[in-house]
Design an enzyme around this catalytic site. Structure first.
Site, PDB file in Angstrom:
ATOM      1  N   CYS A 105      27.142 -64.979 -24.749  1.00 32.31           N
ATOM      2  CA  CYS A 105      26.050 -64.083 -23.977  1.00 32.31           C
ATOM      3  C   CYS A 105      26.755 -63.453 -22.863  1.00 32.31           C
ATOM      4  O   CYS A 105      27.126 -64.207 -21.830  1.00 32.31           O
ATOM      5  CB  CYS A 105      24.760 -64.725 -23.777  1.00 32.31           C
ATOM      6  SG  CYS A 105      23.722 -63.840 -22.818  1.00 32.31           S
ATOM      7  N   GLY A 106      27.109 -62.057 -22.907  1.00 34.03           N
ATOM      8  CA  GLY A 106      27.410 -61.679 -21.946  1.00 34.03           C
ATOM      9  C   GLY A 106      26.742 -61.420 -20.662  1.00 34.03           C
ATOM     10  O   GLY A 106      27.271 -61.589 -19.392  1.00 34.03           O
ATOM     11  N   HIS A 107      25.485 -61.022 -20.931  1.00 37.46           N
ATOM     12  CA  HIS A 107      24.784 -60.801 -19.632  1.00 37.46           C
ATOM     13  C   HIS A 107      24.509 -62.208 -18.912  1.00 37.46           C
ATOM     14  O   HIS A 107      24.552 -62.326 -17.667  1.00 37.46           O
ATOM     15  CB  HIS A 107      23.320 -60.224 -20.027  1.00 37.46           C
ATOM     16  CG  HIS A 107      22.423 -61.204 -20.272  1.00 37.46           C
ATOM     17  ND1 HIS A 107      22.047 -61.655 -21.443  1.00 37.46           N
ATOM     18  CD2 HIS A 107      21.489 -61.880 -19.445  1.00 37.46           C
ATOM     19  CE1 HIS A 107      20.834 -62.587 -21.345  1.00 37.46           C
ATOM     20  NE2 HIS A 107      20.704 -62.803 -20.107  1.00 37.46           N
ATOM     21  N   ASP A 291      17.093 -56.918 -26.082  1.00 37.27           N
ATOM     22  CA  ASP A 291      17.880 -57.203 -24.982  1.00 37.27           C
ATOM     23  C   ASP A 291      17.581 -55.930 -23.833  1.00 37.27           C
ATOM     24  O   ASP A 291      17.711 -54.838 -24.293  1.00 37.27           O
ATOM     25  CB  ASP A 291      19.377 -57.114 -25.220  1.00 37.27           C
ATOM     26  CG  ASP A 291      20.440 -57.855 -24.008  1.00 37.27           C
ATOM     27  OD1 ASP A 291      19.626 -57.963 -23.110  1.00 37.27           O
ATOM     28  OD2 ASP A 291      21.578 -57.972 -24.354  1.00 37.27           O
ATOM     29  N   GLY A 296      26.541 -58.176 -23.566  1.00 41.51           N
ATOM     30  CA  GLY A 296      27.924 -57.980 -23.197  1.00 41.51           C
ATOM     31  C   GLY A 296      28.589 -58.292 -24.308  1.00 41.51           C
ATOM     32  O   GLY A 296      29.820 -57.849 -24.756  1.00 41.51           O
ATOM     33  N   SER A 297      28.160 -59.458 -25.190  1.00 43.13           N
ATOM     34  CA  SER A 297      29.000 -59.871 -26.184  1.00 43.13           C
ATOM     35  C   SER A 297      28.924 -58.675 -27.315  1.00 43.13           C
ATOM     36  O   SER A 297      29.883 -58.599 -28.146  1.00 43.13           O
ATOM     37  CB  SER A 297      28.165 -61.059 -26.955  1.00 43.13           C
ATOM     38  OG  SER A 297      26.816 -60.835 -26.889  1.00 43.13           O
TER      39      SER A 297
HETATM   40  O1  LIG Z   1      24.756 -59.869 -23.111  1.00 42.69           O
HETATM   41  C1  LIG Z   1      24.606 -60.511 -24.200  1.00 42.69           C
HETATM   42  O2  LIG Z   1      25.604 -60.663 -24.849  1.00 42.69           O
HETATM   43  C2  LIG Z   1      23.391 -61.232 -24.532  1.00 42.69           C
HETATM   44  N1  LIG Z   1      22.288 -60.512 -24.074  1.00 42.69           N
HETATM   45  C3  LIG Z   1      21.082 -61.129 -24.886  1.00 42.69           C
HETATM   46  C4  LIG Z   1      21.605 -61.192 -26.088  1.00 42.69           C
HETATM   47  C5  LIG Z   1      23.213 -61.494 -25.882  1.00 42.69           C
HETATM   48  O3  LIG Z   1      23.166 -62.667 -26.389  1.00 42.69           O
END
Ligand SMILES: O=C(O)[C@H]1NCC[C@@H]1O
Length: 379
Positions: A105-107, A291, A296-297
């Site tokens: 998870c990027g965020h 999201d 981010g991913s």
């Molecule tokens: O930013 C992300 O990668 C995540 N945000 C919610 C879904 C992903 O895992």
């Protein structure tokens, strides 16, 4: 005595979970800092299985109403993993959402970058004091062991605290494309109204991995020629992406990971709209959670695809927006292709996160809704 102490004193036998809440481009991260039970297992992936099999009630109580809500996201800190023990990581994390436990998870990584610098409590982060700080750049480096591997996070730091005005960045695990321009036949019964209206039976998608597997599809391919922010409703996109996910998920050959079977599944369908200044995305992940951040991913996955398609060169970056971040300038993510490894492309992702609060959660003994609930609107 403040109201929190009174509450806990009234319920001495009640188990308390302490969390810190943050948001990244509007997407929440509930960071579980204290009270999560010790997880069995030597490796982080074994601990992930243990959380799912033995302690899922805690995830449910924190992610669902009335303590959370249907779009809540969580990060459970794991102080010891096989990679913290070998000296290859500083701390571990498990990510969770409305359905279970994700692999990247990027965020949340961006939020954790700030939180892990700001916490000086060694019970929460035992290796906090061993982090490397570069006086010249002002950056502190942090190696976060996520289920997909080690993510290298850089955080601007002053006097031991993160700088809220500067972005947090991370270098993700190697990202790679597993299918390009895949023609997916949609069975008649599964066709959504816009696809039927366009008299189409096929949808073209790309599959790319950025710590989790993503199906990338343009709004136009789904039958929405006006793009992600056109007149279509979120409910229509939800229906289309859910149908596509149901069709793609059983096609296991599309989601092959070189080393880890636990990572081999389709996490999300991301609707992508290319714009002159970058990309706008609408990400449906887990059980059709949306999201709020530019994911981010999936920035990792999209940069890998863009490089393979020749749209981005090594060293080049691109701006990624979500339907929320696009409303506020400077609230999106930036993704840059920074290195090629035999296993895939290394992508740098940058974004900003902010604190929203801190809480102690309890579940009383006689609470008839100990694991919470969700309300699904008919689509
Ligand atoms: O930013 C992300 O990668 C995540 N945000 C919610 C879904 C992903 O895992």
């Amino acid at each position: 005595m403040d109201v929190f102490e009174t509450l806990l004193e009234l319920n001495p036998a009640t188990h308390t979970i302490k969390v810190v809440d943050m948001h990244t481009s509007g997407e929440p991260t509930r960071i579980v800092v204290k009270g999560f039970p010790e997880l069995e297992g030597t490796t982080l992936l074994e601990k992930r299985r243990c959380a799912r099999e033995k302690h899922d009630r805690i995830r449910q109580s924190l992610m669902r109403e009335p303590r959370g809500h249907g779009e809540m996201y969580g990060a459970i800190l794991i102080a010891e993993t096989e990679l913290t023990r070998s000296g290859d990581a500083d701390i571990g994390v498990l990510f969770c959402h409305n359905e279970g436990y994700s692999t990247m998870c990027g965020h949340a990584t961006i939020a954790l970058g700030r939180f892990l610098i700001d916490t000086h409590d060694l019970d929460i982060f035992p290796r906090r004091d061993t982090l490397q700080h570069d006086e010249e750049t002002g950056l502190t480096m942090l190696r976060l062991h996520a289920p997909c591997g080690v993510v290298h996070v850089s955080v601007y730091t002053e006097d031991g605290h993160s700088d809220a005005t500067r972005p947090v960045s991370f270098l993700g695990v190697p990202s790679f494309v597993t299918a390009r321009d895949l023609e997916v036949e949609i069975p008649v019964a599964a066709r959504w109204p816009r696809l039927r209206d366009a008299q189409r039976s096929c949808v073209k998608v790309d599959i790319s991995y950025g710590g989790a597997f993503y199906a990338l599809v343009s709004a136009e391919e789904l039958g929405f020629p006006d793009g992600v922010r056109g007149p279509a409703t979120l409910a229509e996109f939800d229906q289309a992406t859910a149908a596509l996910k149901r069709i793609l998920s059983p096609q296991k050959e599309l989601f092959k990971h070189p080393t880890e079977p636990d990572l081999e599944y389709l996490y999300s369908v991301m609707v992508v709209e290319r714009r002159p200044t970058g990309e706008l995305g609408l990400c449906f992940f887990a059980d059709q959670q949306i999201d709020r951040s530019p994911t981010g991913s999936c920035v990792m996955a999209r940069v890998a695809l863009a490089v393979e398609q020749g749209r981005l060169e090594m060293g080049q970056g691109c701006d990624y927006e979500s339907v929320v971040s696009v409303l506020n300038e400077g609230n999106g993510f930036r993704g840059t292709a920074v290195g090629l490894r035999p296993e895939g492309l290394v992508v740098k992702v940058e974004g900003r996160a902010f604190y929203t609060g801190a809480a102690s959660f309890i579940v009383e003994e006689h609470d008839p809704l100990p694991t919470g609930f969700t309300i699904a609107l008919p689509s």
